[in-house]
Design a protein around this motif. Structure first.
Motif, PDB file in Angstrom:
ATOM      1  N   GLY A   1      -4.376   0.220  21.116  1.00 51.81           N
ATOM      2  CA  GLY A   1      -3.127   0.237  21.866  1.00 51.81           C
ATOM      3  C   GLY A   1      -1.882   0.392  21.021  1.00 51.81           C
ATOM      4  O   GLY A   1      -0.777   0.451  21.561  1.00 51.81           O
ATOM      5  N   ARG A   2      -2.020   0.464  19.690  1.00 56.84           N
ATOM      6  CA  ARG A   2      -0.854   0.573  18.805  1.00 56.84           C
ATOM      7  C   ARG A   2      -0.990   1.786  17.904  1.00 56.84           C
ATOM      8  O   ARG A   2      -2.094   2.103  17.442  1.00 56.84           O
ATOM      9  N   PRO A   3       0.119   2.461  17.596  1.00 58.84           N
ATOM     10  CA  PRO A   3       0.057   3.559  16.627  1.00 58.84           C
ATOM     11  C   PRO A   3      -0.429   3.049  15.275  1.00 58.84           C
ATOM     12  O   PRO A   3      -0.146   1.920  14.868  1.00 58.84           O
ATOM     13  N   LEU A   4      -1.153   3.899  14.573  1.00 54.66           N
ATOM     14  CA  LEU A   4      -1.641   3.514  13.256  1.00 54.66           C
ATOM     15  C   LEU A   4      -0.495   3.052  12.351  1.00 54.66           C
ATOM     16  O   LEU A   4      -0.638   2.078  11.602  1.00 54.66           O
ATOM     17  N   LEU A   5       0.621   3.741  12.405  1.00 56.28           N
ATOM     18  CA  LEU A   5       1.750   3.362  11.567  1.00 56.28           C
ATOM     19  C   LEU A   5       2.199   1.939  11.855  1.00 56.28           C
ATOM     20  O   LEU A   5       2.467   1.151  10.928  1.00 56.28           O
ATOM     21  N   ASP A   6       2.290   1.565  13.121  1.00 59.99           N
ATOM     22  CA  ASP A   6       2.715   0.212  13.467  1.00 59.99           C
ATOM     23  C   ASP A   6       1.704  -0.834  13.021  1.00 59.99           C
ATOM     24  O   ASP A   6       2.071  -1.963  12.664  1.00 59.99           O
ATOM     25  N   ARG A   7       0.434  -0.485  13.047  1.00 63.33           N
ATOM     26  CA  ARG A   7      -0.593  -1.419  12.581  1.00 63.33           C
ATOM     27  C   ARG A   7      -0.400  -1.712  11.097  1.00 63.33           C
ATOM     28  O   ARG A   7      -0.530  -2.854  10.648  1.00 63.33           O
ATOM     29  N   VAL A   8      -0.102  -0.677  10.318  1.00 64.67           N
ATOM     30  CA  VAL A   8       0.111  -0.881   8.890  1.00 64.67           C
ATOM     31  C   VAL A   8       1.405  -1.644   8.650  1.00 64.67           C
ATOM     32  O   VAL A   8       1.469  -2.525   7.783  1.00 64.67           O
ATOM     33  N   LEU A   9       2.435  -1.338   9.407  1.00 67.80           N
ATOM     34  CA  LEU A   9       3.699  -2.059   9.256  1.00 67.80           C
ATOM     35  C   LEU A   9       3.528  -3.551   9.531  1.00 67.80           C
ATOM     36  O   LEU A   9       4.169  -4.392   8.885  1.00 67.80           O
ATOM     37  N   ALA A  10       2.669  -3.904  10.476  1.00 71.29           N
ATOM     38  CA  ALA A  10       2.435  -5.314  10.782  1.00 71.29           C
ATOM     39  C   ALA A  10       1.856  -6.056   9.594  1.00 71.29           C
ATOM     40  O   ALA A  10       2.111  -7.253   9.397  1.00 71.29           O
ATOM     41  N   ALA A  11       1.082  -5.368   8.759  1.00 72.53           N
ATOM     42  CA  ALA A  11       0.499  -5.997   7.576  1.00 72.53           C
ATOM     43  C   ALA A  11       1.538  -6.256   6.502  1.00 72.53           C
ATOM     44  O   ALA A  11       1.294  -7.033   5.579  1.00 72.53           O
ATOM     45  N   CYS A  12       2.689  -5.608   6.610  1.00 77.85           N
ATOM     46  CA  CYS A  12       3.745  -5.726   5.594  1.00 77.85           C
ATOM     47  C   CYS A  12       4.935  -6.518   6.109  1.00 77.85           C
ATOM     48  O   CYS A  12       6.065  -6.338   5.627  1.00 77.85           O
ATOM     49  N   ALA A  13       4.710  -7.378   7.083  1.00 81.30           N
ATOM     50  CA  ALA A  13       5.821  -8.091   7.726  1.00 81.30           C
ATOM     51  C   ALA A  13       6.611  -8.939   6.735  1.00 81.30           C
ATOM     52  O   ALA A  13       7.791  -9.201   6.950  1.00 81.30           O
ATOM     53  N   GLY A  14       5.987  -9.373   5.653  1.00 77.46           N
ATOM     54  CA  GLY A  14       6.671 -10.221   4.689  1.00 77.46           C
ATOM     55  C   GLY A  14       7.421  -9.467   3.615  1.00 77.46           C
ATOM     56  O   GLY A  14       8.018 -10.093   2.725  1.00 77.46           O
ATOM     57  N   ALA A  15       7.430  -8.148   3.669  1.00 79.08           N
ATOM     58  CA  ALA A  15       8.083  -7.362   2.625  1.00 79.08           C
ATOM     59  C   ALA A  15       9.598  -7.501   2.702  1.00 79.08           C
ATOM     60  O   ALA A  15      10.172  -7.554   3.787  1.00 79.08           O
ATOM     61  N   ARG A  16      10.251  -7.552   1.537  1.00 80.97           N
ATOM     62  CA  ARG A  16      11.713  -7.609   1.515  1.00 80.97           C
ATOM     63  C   ARG A  16      12.301  -6.281   1.984  1.00 80.97           C
ATOM     64  O   ARG A  16      13.289  -6.243   2.721  1.00 80.97           O
ATOM     65  N   THR A  17      11.691  -5.187   1.562  1.00 77.84           N
ATOM     66  CA  THR A  17      12.108  -3.849   1.975  1.00 77.84           C
ATOM     67  C   THR A  17      10.869  -3.040   2.302  1.00 77.84           C
ATOM     68  O   THR A  17       9.895  -3.056   1.548  1.00 77.84           O
ATOM     69  N   THR A  18      10.885  -2.360   3.421  1.00 85.47           N
ATOM     70  CA  THR A  18       9.778  -1.488   3.799  1.00 85.47           C
ATOM     71  C   THR A  18      10.298  -0.063   3.871  1.00 85.47           C
ATOM     72  O   THR A  18      11.216   0.235   4.639  1.00 85.47           O
ATOM     73  N   VAL A  19       9.713   0.811   3.060  1.00 86.43           N
ATOM     74  CA  VAL A  19      10.120   2.211   3.007  1.00 86.43           C
ATOM     75  C   VAL A  19       8.967   3.060   3.520  1.00 86.43           C
ATOM     76  O   VAL A  19       7.833   2.932   3.052  1.00 86.43           O
ATOM     77  N   VAL A  20       9.251   3.913   4.488  1.00 85.41           N
ATOM     78  CA  VAL A  20       8.263   4.849   5.007  1.00 85.41           C
ATOM     79  C   VAL A  20       8.712   6.253   4.613  1.00 85.41           C
ATOM     80  O   VAL A  20       9.833   6.660   4.925  1.00 85.41           O
TER      81      VAL A  20
END
Length: 312
Positions: free
Chosen positions: A22-41
């Motif tokens: 039910g979630r885009p692959l990109l969002d699934r990976v972003l959820a794993a990085c929730a603790g990152a200070r900066t997230t760059v795609v």
């Protein structure tokens, strides 16, 4: 996070937008990085479940090294987690393990290996300085990093390896997508996957003890009525939100509701004898052998010969 590939084996489909659970692959990976200070795609901008910074390699489609170089230009962190956008099973604990192992050692990077023991350099954590040095050396030698394979960089680094056959699983083909979709619906995974998807959809980062909630739902269903289970858990969530919405607030609301369900069930299973009712009526005891009076005060019929006076 590198999300700008051509997805040739998917027929050019928008791979980061393909949904798994039910979630885009990109969002699934972003959820794993929730603790990152900066997230760059590194990709063309698109709607995402979490705020990110966007970058684009030069030229667009110039390959993973050019994309990595573009992403690093937006980061000042000492350590960087490098992930592709097609990892349906990457999670926060795995990212944490990569970073903890990197910090504890002296290697330039820590990466996962897949089920066949192959290195997965796009599921890894690196020292930013080591990446910058390697990229600069390649750019000087080749004039540009565009078009160069990632192994030109990782082959020059000192790397530590951790087995990660599930977390490193990536979706390159439609068969891979089908396998990922099937796995999350297996009995051992479906509940965690569903809870993660709901929290992501609702923008909730709270890590709740699902075991407590399930126990509460069971007690409400068995001790009260089946529809009480979803309604009770909803009310617990509402009460926890009003009390601050943290993990402790959830636990306290669950404790209170569970205690109430237990008291409710106890009343259903305990069946004490009814207490004697007090009376202020005069005694109606009669002397032995006395006949009951018929209505109107007339004596009742005499007992049959040989019958006991108290026989009916």
């Amino acid at each position: 996070m590198l999300a700008g590939g051509g997805a040739r084996r998917l027929g050019g489909a928008d791979k980061p937008g393909v949904r798994v659970g039910g979630r885009p692959l990109l969002d699934r990976v972003l959820a794993a990085c929730a603790g990152a200070r900066t997230t760059v795609v590194v990709a063309d901008p698109r709607p995402t479940s979490r705020p990110v910074s966007w970058a684009r390699e030069e030229p667009p489609g110039g390959g993973p090294l050019a994309a990595l170089d573009a992403g690093l230009r937006l980061s000042t962190a000492e350590y960087v987690v490098l992930l592709s956008a097609d990892l349906p099973f990457i999670d926060g604990p795995t990212v944490g393990e990569l970073l903890a192992t990197l910090r504890a050692g002296r290697a330039d990077g820590v990466l996962l290996t897949d089920a066949d023991g192959r290195d997965q350099p796009l599921v890894a954590a690196y020292r930013t300085a080591a990446l910058r040095r390697g990229l600069a050396a390649l750019a000087e030698r080749h004039g540009s990093t565009a078009g160069l394979p990632l192994r030109r960089l990782t082959g020059s680094l000192d790397l530590t390896r951790i087995p990660g056959p599930v977390a490193s699983f990536d979706c390159d083909t439609w068969d891979d997508i089908a396998a990922a979709r099937a796995r999350i619906r297996e009995h051992g995974h479906v509940l965690d996957e569903w809870i993660s998807a709901v929290k992501d959809e609702l923008g909730i980062d709270l890590d709740v003890d699902t075991g407590l909630l399930l126990d509460l739902a069971r007690d409400a269903a068995h001790g009260v009525a089946r529809p009480a289970a979803p309604l009770t858990t909803f009310l617990v969530g509402y009460a926890a939100a009003r009390a601050g919405g943290d993990r402790e607030a959830v636990a306290e609301a669950v404790r209170k509701a569970a205690a109430l369900a237990a008291r409710w069930a106890d009343e259903e299973t305990t069946d004490p004898a009814p207490p004697a009712q007090p009376t202020d009526k005069p005694s109606t005891d009669k002397p032995s052998g006395a006949a009951d009076a018929a209505p109107g005060g007339a004596p009742g019929p005499a007992p049959a010969p040989g019958a006991r006076p108290d026989a009916e």
